[in-house]
Design a protein around this motif. Structure first.
Motif, PDB file in Angstrom:
ATOM      1  N   UNK A 239       1.015  -1.354   0.080  1.00  0.00           N
ATOM      2  CA  UNK A 239      -0.023   0.031  -0.119  1.00  0.00           C
ATOM      3  C   UNK A 239       0.994   1.294  -0.130  1.00  0.00           C
ATOM      4  N   UNK A 240       2.123   1.152   0.680  1.00  0.00           N
ATOM      5  CA  UNK A 240       2.890   2.337   0.847  1.00  0.00           C
ATOM      6  C   UNK A 240       3.599   2.561  -0.730  1.00  0.00           C
ATOM      7  N   UNK A 241       3.857   1.675  -1.214  1.00  0.00           N
ATOM      8  CA  UNK A 241       4.200   1.650  -2.657  1.00  0.00           C
ATOM      9  C   UNK A 241       3.552   2.369  -3.484  1.00  0.00           C
ATOM     10  N   UNK A 242       2.108   1.815  -3.555  1.00  0.00           N
ATOM     11  CA  UNK A 242       1.029   2.095  -4.311  1.00  0.00           C
ATOM     12  C   UNK A 242       0.826   3.720  -4.235  1.00  0.00           C
ATOM     13  N   UNK A 243       0.701   4.106  -2.983  1.00  0.00           N
ATOM     14  CA  UNK A 243       0.372   5.367  -2.710  1.00  0.00           C
ATOM     15  C   UNK A 243       1.344   6.284  -3.153  1.00  0.00           C
ATOM     16  N   UNK A 244       2.863   6.011  -3.016  1.00  0.00           N
ATOM     17  CA  UNK A 244       3.681   6.739  -3.741  1.00  0.00           C
ATOM     18  C   UNK A 244       3.718   6.776  -5.176  1.00  0.00           C
ATOM     19  N   UNK A 245       3.434   5.644  -5.740  1.00  0.00           N
ATOM     20  CA  UNK A 245       3.450   5.732  -7.370  1.00  0.00           C
ATOM     21  C   UNK A 245       2.246   6.433  -7.918  1.00  0.00           C
ATOM     22  N   UNK A 246       1.160   6.499  -7.234  1.00  0.00           N
ATOM     23  CA  UNK A 246      -0.142   7.310  -7.699  1.00  0.00           C
ATOM     24  C   UNK A 246       0.257   8.884  -7.440  1.00  0.00           C
ATOM     25  N   UNK A 247       1.045   9.085  -6.336  1.00  0.00           N
ATOM     26  CA  UNK A 247       1.027  10.341  -5.864  1.00  0.00           C
ATOM     27  C   UNK A 247       2.287  11.001  -6.981  1.00  0.00           C
ATOM     28  N   UNK A 248       3.247  10.215  -7.090  1.00  0.00           N
ATOM     29  CA  UNK A 248       4.201  10.571  -8.247  1.00  0.00           C
ATOM     30  C   UNK A 248       3.867  10.752  -9.916  1.00  0.00           C
ATOM     31  N   UNK A 249       2.739  10.194  -9.879  1.00  0.00           N
ATOM     32  CA  UNK A 249       2.040  10.031 -11.576  1.00  0.00           C
ATOM     33  C   UNK A 249       1.146  11.250 -11.450  1.00  0.00           C
ATOM     34  N   UNK A 250       0.641  11.711 -10.371  1.00  0.00           N
ATOM     35  CA  UNK A 250      -0.262  12.698 -10.525  1.00  0.00           C
ATOM     36  C   UNK A 250       0.390  14.078  -9.632  1.00  0.00           C
ATOM     37  N   UNK A 251       1.728  14.243  -9.866  1.00  0.00           N
ATOM     38  CA  UNK A 251       2.477  15.279  -9.267  1.00  0.00           C
ATOM     39  C   UNK A 251       2.326  16.584 -10.174  1.00  0.00           C
ATOM     40  N   UNK A 252       1.683  16.616 -11.301  1.00  0.00           N
ATOM     41  CA  UNK A 252       1.447  17.993 -12.041  1.00  0.00           C
ATOM     42  C   UNK A 252       0.201  17.957 -12.587  1.00  0.00           C
TER      43      UNK A 252
END
Length: 594
Positions: A239-252
């Motif tokens: 879950x921590x990895x998933x959250x980090x990946x989604x956050x990175x994809x939506x950074x901008x």
């Protein structure tokens, strides 16, 4: 000589014992024969096997008592669907545990299940006991890298929420005084998870054997997919990895949806520490938005656009955006929570989803058909002409029904997919399930929300990723790009046609059928031919040996003749070969085919 016979007899006895252990060993095997169990202790394996069998029989008796088997066997009609829905819901409620959660997941699969079953399963409620304070303290003591008081200035023992996998507490970090949420994994979850999910898959297999309808909708595959997802959700590192990946994809991203920060240095497989966001769920957000004079529709569009950007452009998306996982903060900013379930799409599937939306907007069955072929699992025999006709009829039926044409089209499309025996790829089905769940969430903000209308608006606002209908320049640019991709093929086409014509004229045309070009086919045939040869050789040697013993007069004196010795040796060799074949057959029966 007696010693030699004794040694061979012991070898045969050992092989027979090995065969018996293989027959009664409860450990399932994978495709390559690997063991699929973490328990190596044979005593524990046997007790675990008995527990599984007892639970499996209990589940089957509950299902039979509520009439699941009887209702599965009859022809599917609206009336029989309703009876099956009630009996199935009662069965899941009586079984409890992850069976209830499985029913809740199925209640979102309107692409596969009739509406009567969807509505009935949506009434499932999960009643989970909260962990005691002593259990919470024990988890914190065992799993935190440092003592609790060194990390948290304050930790609320009263949980914010409790679920089947874990529960959530509010806390304050000593460093910076930041407010956080701490998710704790239930200490007994692994044993319950392994037992319930194993029985759930067995129950789904039994259901599929009882009903062709259950086989057609892929009920067993649904259970296996749910099982895999649940095992991932019991590891908070995922879950921590998933959250980090989604956050990175939506950074901008333009929608500016908040993703809570994960404190990965304080988290592990059993504890997850994330940023606390003060707000309320979408269901209770009307008061906050109205008080601040914020347009609900605009907030809903921000959430919807964020989700569509994940699904159509990024290929990684929140797979469970139900109202409890979508928050509205005090300043009106939307936020997504709980990334235990995340879907991922490949580039071909992303392209297929875009083409599906374009085809619906153009009312073009050929474009929709082409898109669906990228989204469904391949089928050997498919009536493509009949499917195109069905699509054209569906488009006509929903063309002028302005009140609910999009909903009618989606439901009709799912029904048509089932009728033609097709199934979406699991990750594509997850994207559709996410959109359907999101639609229900958006209706909490705006009762007039329309999934397809908002999707069309989203496509028009992203002209570089979608072909906007009526825009000739975009259509011309797309056609030019497609032509450039086909140019190398077009250049080689005249030479290939000339070569093909020459072969036809000379009579050199031939067709090769490569059954053995498939490695799976070659492996399957080779394996069974080798086993058949071993069985034949073993039987032949045994028969010859019996003949030799008959000729020798079955002499058991001290001076054993050479013929008698060869006869007994042949019988031993025959026994070894045949037992080896039996062991291989038993192991093959135990293998779990994915």
């Amino acid at each position: 000589m007696k010693a030699w016979l004794w040694l061979l007899s012991m070898a045969v006895f050992s092989l027979i014992s090995y065969l018996l252990f293989e027959i009664f060993d409860p450990i399932p095997l994978g495709e390559r024969g690997e063991r699929l169990s973490d328990t190596r202790n044979p005593v524990r394996r046997v007790f675990a096997w008995f527990r599984r069998q007892r639970r499996y029989i209990q589940v089957l008796l509950i299902a039979i008592r509520h009439g699941v088997g009887k209702n599965l066997a009859v022809k599917r009609t609206p009336a029989s669907d309703l009876k099956l829905a009630v009996s199935f819901r009662k069965t899941l409620e009586s079984c409890g545990g992850f069976f209830i959660k499985f029913g809740q997941v199925l209640s979102t699969r309107s692409d596969l299940l009739p509406q009567a079953i969807i509505e009935e399963l949506s009434h499932l409620q999960e009643n989970v006991a909260r962990l005691s304070q002593d259990q919470v303290k024990e988890i914190l003591a065992n799993e935190l890298s440092r003592p609790q008081d060194e990390i948290f200035e304050h930790f609320e023992m009263e949980p914010l929420a409790a679920a089947s996998i874990g529960q959530v507490h509010r806390a304050t970090l000593r460093e910076g005084g930041k407010q956080v949420v701490v998710k704790l994994l239930r200490p007994d979850i692994s044993a319950k998870l392994q037992l319930d999910l194993d029985i759930l898959v067995r129950f789904a297999a039994w259901t599929s054997r009882k009903s062709a309808w259950a086989r057609n909708i892929g009920f067993l595959d649904l259970a296996k997919g749910f099982s895999a997802a649940m095992k991932e959700e019991t590891d908070f590192r995922i879950e921590a990895r998933n959250s980090a990946q989604v956050a990175a994809s939506l950074e901008n991203n333009r929608s500016k949806v908040k993703i809570p920060h994960v404190y990965r240095d304080l988290s592990n497989a059993k504890i997850l520490v994330i940023e606390y966001l003060e707000g309320v769920s979408v269901k209770s957000s009307a008061a906050i938005l109205d008080k601040r004079g914020i347009d609900r529709q605009e907030v809903g569009r921000r959430i919807f656009d964020c989700m569509l950007e994940q699904i159509f452009f990024k290929g990684i998306f929140h797979a469970d955006p139900h109202p409890g996982n979508v928050y509205i903060l005090k300043d009106g900013t939307p936020a997504l929570l709980d990334f235990g379930s995340v879907g991922r799409l490949g580039t071909l599937q992303l392209e297929g989803l875009k083409r599906l939306l374009i085809g619906f907007e153009q009312r073009n069955p050929y474009v929709i058909m082409d898109a669906l072929m990228q989204l469904v699992e391949p089928k050997a025999e498919l009536d493509e002409a009949g499917m195109e006709q069905a699509l054209s009829q569906l488009l006509v039926q929903t063309a002028y029904n302005t009140a609910g044409s999009t909903d009618a089209f989606i439901q009709g499309l799912f029904r048509m997919i089932r009728e033609f025996g097709l199934t979406f790829y699991p990750n594509v089905a997850g994207a559709f399930r996410s959109l359907i769940t999101l639609e229900g969430t958006m209706l909490q903000l705006s009762p007039s929300f329309s999934l397809m209308e908002e999707s069309h608006r989203f496509a028009r606002e992203h002209p570089t990723e979608f072909i906007t209908v009526g825009d000739a320049s975009d259509l011309k640019k797309t056609a030019a790009n497609e032509l450039l991709e086909l140019l190398p093929v077009i250049r080689r086409l005249p030479r290939r046609l000339d070569h093909l014509g020459s072969m036809l004229e000379k009579g050199d045309m031939s067709v090769k059928v490569g059954f053995f070009s498939d490695r799976a086919n070659t492996s399957f045939v080779t394996k069974w031919i080798s086993q058949a040869l071993l069985a034949f050789v073993g039987t032949a040697i045994g028969g010859i040996s019996i003949g030799l013993l008959s000729l020798s007069g079955l002499s058991f004196g001290s001076d054993i003749q050479i013929v008698t010795m060869f006869g007994y040796a042949g019988i031993l060799i025959s026994a070894i070969l045949l037992i080896r074949v039996a062991i291989h057959a038993v192991r093959n029966l135990k293998q779990i085919k994915e």
